[in-house]
Design an enzyme around this catalytic site. Structure first.
Site, PDB file in Angstrom:
ATOM      1  N   ASN A   9       0.772  -1.012   0.074  1.00 57.78           N
ATOM      2  CA  ASN A   9       0.017   0.127  -0.123  1.00 57.78           C
ATOM      3  C   ASN A   9       0.889   1.099  -0.057  1.00 57.78           C
ATOM      4  OD1 ASN A   9      -1.885   1.995   0.421  1.00 57.78           O
ATOM      5  ND2 ASN A   9      -2.296   1.474   2.518  1.00 57.78           N
ATOM      6  N   TRP A  10       1.216   1.762  -1.276  1.00 55.91           N
ATOM      7  CA  TRP A  10       2.041   2.822  -1.239  1.00 55.91           C
ATOM      8  C   TRP A  10       1.493   4.161  -0.645  1.00 55.91           C
ATOM      9  CZ3 TRP A  10       4.098   2.745  -6.889  1.00 55.91           C
ATOM     10  CH2 TRP A  10       4.987   1.669  -7.151  1.00 55.91           C
ATOM     11  N   LYS A  11       0.246   4.189  -0.440  1.00 53.67           N
ATOM     12  CA  LYS A  11      -0.391   5.487   0.330  1.00 53.67           C
ATOM     13  C   LYS A  11       0.018   6.741  -0.695  1.00 53.67           C
ATOM     14  CE  LYS A  11      -0.186   3.199   4.684  1.00 53.67           C
ATOM     15  NZ  LYS A  11      -0.151   3.473   6.116  1.00 53.67           N
ATOM     16  N   HIS A  94      -9.649   1.736   4.339  1.00 52.63           N
ATOM     17  CA  HIS A  94      -8.361   1.850   5.219  1.00 52.63           C
ATOM     18  C   HIS A  94      -8.670   2.855   6.399  1.00 52.63           C
ATOM     19  CE1 HIS A  94      -4.222   3.112   6.255  1.00 52.63           C
ATOM     20  NE2 HIS A  94      -3.863   1.670   5.613  1.00 52.63           N
ATOM     21  N   GLU A  96      -6.938   5.139   7.669  1.00 54.16           N
ATOM     22  CA  GLU A  96      -6.500   6.399   7.223  1.00 54.16           C
ATOM     23  C   GLU A  96      -7.761   7.330   6.503  1.00 54.16           C
ATOM     24  OE1 GLU A  96      -2.886   6.049   5.430  1.00 54.16           O
ATOM     25  OE2 GLU A  96      -2.008   5.039   7.211  1.00 54.16           O
ATOM     26  N   GLU A 166      -5.886  -4.481  10.435  1.00 54.60           N
ATOM     27  CA  GLU A 166      -4.739  -3.441  10.703  1.00 54.60           C
ATOM     28  C   GLU A 166      -5.086  -2.566  11.916  1.00 54.60           C
ATOM     29  OE1 GLU A 166      -2.635  -2.262   6.851  1.00 54.60           O
ATOM     30  OE2 GLU A 166      -4.392  -1.148   6.893  1.00 54.60           O
ATOM     31  N   GLY A 172       2.280   2.401  10.845  1.00 54.75           N
ATOM     32  CA  GLY A 172       3.217   3.350  10.621  1.00 54.75           C
ATOM     33  C   GLY A 172       4.062   3.906  12.082  1.00 54.75           C
ATOM     34  N   SER A 212       3.056  -2.061  10.372  1.00 54.59           N
ATOM     35  CA  SER A 212       4.602  -1.998  10.705  1.00 54.59           C
ATOM     36  C   SER A 212       5.195  -3.471  10.321  1.00 54.59           C
ATOM     37  CB  SER A 212       5.020  -1.662  11.917  1.00 54.59           C
ATOM     38  OG  SER A 212       4.506  -0.320  12.253  1.00 54.59           O
ATOM     39  N   GLY A 233       2.570  -1.023   4.263  1.00 57.89           N
ATOM     40  CA  GLY A 233       2.910   0.485   3.769  1.00 57.89           C
ATOM     41  C   GLY A 233       4.205   0.762   3.506  1.00 57.89           C
ATOM     42  N   GLY A 234       5.077   1.153   4.650  1.00 58.80           N
ATOM     43  CA  GLY A 234       6.379   1.573   4.588  1.00 58.80           C
ATOM     44  C   GLY A 234       7.416   0.576   3.896  1.00 58.80           C
TER      45      GLY A 234
HETATM   46  P1  PGA Z   1       2.674   0.130   7.518  1.00 55.90           P
HETATM   47  O1  PGA Z   1       1.216   0.731   6.873  1.00 55.90           O
HETATM   48  O2  PGA Z   1       3.024  -1.235   6.962  1.00 55.90           O
HETATM   49  O3  PGA Z   1       3.471   1.326   7.006  1.00 55.90           O
HETATM   50  O4  PGA Z   1       2.633   0.254   8.997  1.00 55.90           O
HETATM   51  C1  PGA Z   1       0.255  -0.355   6.851  1.00 55.90           C
HETATM   52  C2  PGA Z   1      -0.974   0.070   6.155  1.00 55.90           C
HETATM   53  O5  PGA Z   1      -1.265   1.219   6.516  1.00 55.90           O
HETATM   54  O6  PGA Z   1      -1.494  -0.487   5.202  1.00 55.90           O
END
Ligand code: PGA
Length: 251
Positions: A9-11, A94, A96, A166, A172, A212, A233-234
């Site tokens: 997930n590149w966000k 998600h 966010e 999640e 993050g 994470s 994500g990251g």
């Molecule tokens: P993260 O994000 O791996 O950077 O914690 C995961 C996500 O929000 O899908």
């Protein structure tokens, strides 16, 4: 048997040229077989990714969608538009989007319907806040999110679903859930699916953990009975890490 699934997930990261460079680099590397790999990218990166990966098994996903088919919705993108581009997966709900953009359970449900009706597969995200975990409300919250997201979805469609557990406090933050806690919640989600549908559907649904996840932690997570993969994500932003995640999931 459920095929392990690693979805990046590149966000809101990666310009079109960076996405193109990432694809070129990834195409030179060997991805381990037996794991389904997907990249969920910003809308404007999608055409270049679809094009670059068209001869490969790498799936491309969007991070959001609007539930109406077309019309006067300035700034929105419909499921039909994504489907027409050749998109396979769409993230729905998600945390966010729920927290920063006010997406409700009912919005998420409408998006899930729109994605399925357009012939794509939703990756439905659920998870609790730190406060909800501390007060022991996490199971009730996640069960409620699952039920709301799947309202009106038939068993045939539910079979192919991907759900990502999640915990919001783990996203993050570098503070991942333990693999046992992740597994416990994935198992809870599976039992909710069984209640809503049947045992067979619950066996087929893929449930990911997200929050994470790093190459160093993926093998332990994947060794758990109900964790079928990860939404990352990251650690999905660099090809070395992304390929390491896929190799780890293949173990
Ligand atoms: P993260 O994000 O791996 O950077 O914690 C995961 C996500 O929000 O899908």
């Amino acid at each position: 048997m459920r095929t392990p699934f690693i979805a990046g997930n590149w966000k809101m990261n990666m310009t079109v040229s960076e996405a193109s460079d990432f694809a070129e680099e990834l195409l030179k590397l060997n991805l381990k077989e037996g794991v389904e790999a997907a990249i969920c990218a910003p809308f404007i990166d999608l055409p270049v990714l679809v094009e670059k990966f068209k001869e490969t098994d790498v799936k491309i996903g969007a991070q959001n969608v609007y539930y109406e088919q077309n019309g006067a919705f300035t700034g929105e993108i419909s499921a039909l538009m994504l489907q027409n581009l050749g998109i396979d997966y769409v993230i729905a709900g998600h945390s966010e989007r729920r927290e920063l953009f006010g997406e409700s359970d009912s919005d998420v449900n409408k998006k899930v319907h729109a994605v399925i009706e357009a012939g794509m597969v939703p990756i439905i995200c659920v998870g609790e806040t730190e406060k909800e975990r501390e007060s022991g409300e996490h199971e009730v919250k996640v069960a409620r999110q699952i039920k709301a997201a799947l309202e009106g979805i038939k068993a045939e469609a539910a079979d192919e679903l991907v759900i990502a557990y999640e915990p919001i406090w783990a996203i993050g933050t570098g503070k991942s859930a333990t693999s046992d806690d992740a597994n416990k919640m994935c198992r809870l989600i599976r039992s909710e699916i069984e209640k809503l549908y049947n045992a067979e559907t619950a066996e087929h649904v893929r449930i990911l953990y997200g929050g994470s996840v790093k190459p160093a932690t993926i093998e332990d997570l994947m060794s758990k009975s109900d964790v079928d993969g990860a939404l990352v994500g990251g650690a999905s932003l660099k090809t070395e890490d992304y390929t390491a995640l896929i190799s780890g999931a293949a173990q």
